[in-house]
Design a protein around this motif. Sequence first.
Motif, PDB file in Angstrom:
ATOM      1  N   LEU A 203       0.832  -1.212   0.000  1.00 56.83           N
ATOM      2  CA  LEU A 203       0.000   0.000   0.000  1.00 56.83           C
ATOM      3  C   LEU A 203       0.861   1.254   0.000  1.00 56.83           C
ATOM      4  O   LEU A 203       0.526   2.260  -0.617  1.00 56.83           O
ATOM      5  CB  LEU A 203      -0.920  -0.010   1.232  1.00 56.83           C
TER       6      LEU A 203
ATOM      7  N   ASN B 217      -2.638  -3.747  -4.448  1.00 58.38           N
ATOM      8  CA  ASN B 217      -3.516  -2.577  -4.438  1.00 58.38           C
ATOM      9  C   ASN B 217      -4.648  -2.668  -3.426  1.00 58.38           C
ATOM     10  O   ASN B 217      -5.684  -2.043  -3.584  1.00 58.38           O
ATOM     11  CB  ASN B 217      -4.097  -2.348  -5.845  1.00 58.38           C
TER      12      ASN B 217
ATOM     13  N   TRP C 107      -6.255  -1.612   0.116  1.00 59.44           N
ATOM     14  CA  TRP C 107      -6.127  -0.363   0.855  1.00 59.44           C
ATOM     15  C   TRP C 107      -6.335  -0.516   2.351  1.00 59.44           C
ATOM     16  O   TRP C 107      -6.140   0.435   3.104  1.00 59.44           O
ATOM     17  CB  TRP C 107      -7.126   0.669   0.316  1.00 59.44           C
TER      18      TRP C 107
ATOM     19  N   ASN D  18      -9.498  -2.708  -5.892  1.00 60.06           N
ATOM     20  CA  ASN D  18      -9.454  -1.271  -6.163  1.00 60.06           C
ATOM     21  C   ASN D  18      -9.034  -0.942  -7.588  1.00 60.06           C
ATOM     22  O   ASN D  18      -8.236  -0.034  -7.833  1.00 60.06           O
ATOM     23  CB  ASN D  18      -8.526  -0.585  -5.155  1.00 60.06           C
TER      24      ASN D  18
ATOM     25  N   ARG E 221      -6.373   7.082  -1.013  1.00 62.65           N
ATOM     26  CA  ARG E 221      -6.129   5.732  -0.467  1.00 62.65           C
ATOM     27  C   ARG E 221      -6.000   5.758   1.053  1.00 62.65           C
ATOM     28  O   ARG E 221      -6.313   4.783   1.727  1.00 62.65           O
ATOM     29  CB  ARG E 221      -4.851   5.143  -1.066  1.00 62.65           C
TER      30      ARG E 221
END
Length: 290
Positions: free
Chosen positions: A107, A142, A144, A166, A287
Motif C-alpha cells: 500500500l 492494491n 487499501w 481497487n 487511499r
Amino acid sequence: MQRVLEASVRLAPHAAVTGWAALAWMRCTWFDGCDTSGRPRPVTVAATAHSLVSRPGITVCGERLLPSDCQVVDGVRVTIPVRSVTFEMRYAHDRRAAVRAHDMAALHDLVSIEEVAEWADAHRGWTGIGKVRDALPFLDENAWSPPEVDLRLAWEELGIRDVVCNHPVFDLAGRHIGTPDVLDLEAGVVGEYDGSLHLEGKQRAKDIRREGDLRGVGLEYVTMVSADLRDPSGFKARTLAARKRARAAAGPRRWTLDPPAWWTSTVTVAERRALSSDERRRLLSHRWAA
C-alpha cells in the motif's frame, strides 16, 4: 513509535530493527505493533552477533544480517523493506497474516510481489520461507486496508480466484463508474467492506451513489461488515447468492477495466513508484481515507 525508538537506542552497529517495527517506523499505516487481541507485540531486533539479548518488549533474532540488508531512516537503523516484510510473513501465525503483511506494505509502495518472490528464491533455507511461498499466489499490490484483504481471501476460500482490488471500473464510453474494494471478474460481483466510516454522513451517501452506478452497468453487490471478520460464513453465503443473481441476469457486458487513453493507472507498485511527487499527492491521497 516510541517503543521502536526506545529499542533503537540499544542497537549495536551490527543490529537493526526489523519486522512490524521497521515498517511502522517507515510510516506504514497498518503496522500498529499489536497482536489480534490488542496486546503489544515486542520490537524485533535483527543481530548477527549474540552480544544482544532479548528483554521485555524486545526480541532479538540472530539470523544472518548483511550491511546491504540495512538502512537508516530518520536516525533509526532498520532492515530494508523486503527484509522487514518477509520477516513478518515468515513468522506470521497463518497465511492470512502473511498476506496482510505484504499487502499493507505494498500500500505504501515499499515492496512488490516480484521483490518478495525474488527474496524468497534467494533465501530458500530460511525459517518460515515456506509461508512466504505459500502466500505468493494470494498477494495483491492494491489493497487499501486489512479488511479488504480478509474479504478477498474469503472469496478465494470459495474458489473465486479471478479477483482484483481497487481497480477502476469504466462504462463502455470510457466514463469512470467507480473503484470497488474487490471485484469478481468472472461473475461481475462487487465486494465492499463497510466499516464505521461508511455508516453515516457524506461517506454513506457517496457509497449509495457508487453502488447505484455500478449496479447500473450490470454489476451485482455484496457487502462485508465487521461481524463478518469474526465469522465469514454469512458473508460467504451472501457472496454465493450474489454470484447466482449475477449469472441469472448475465447479458452483454456493459463495463470494463480498460481505461481511456488519458487515465493514469495506479494499480501496481511499479506504476505508483513511477509517479512524480505532485502526481502522488493528486492521485493517491484518497487511499489513506479508505
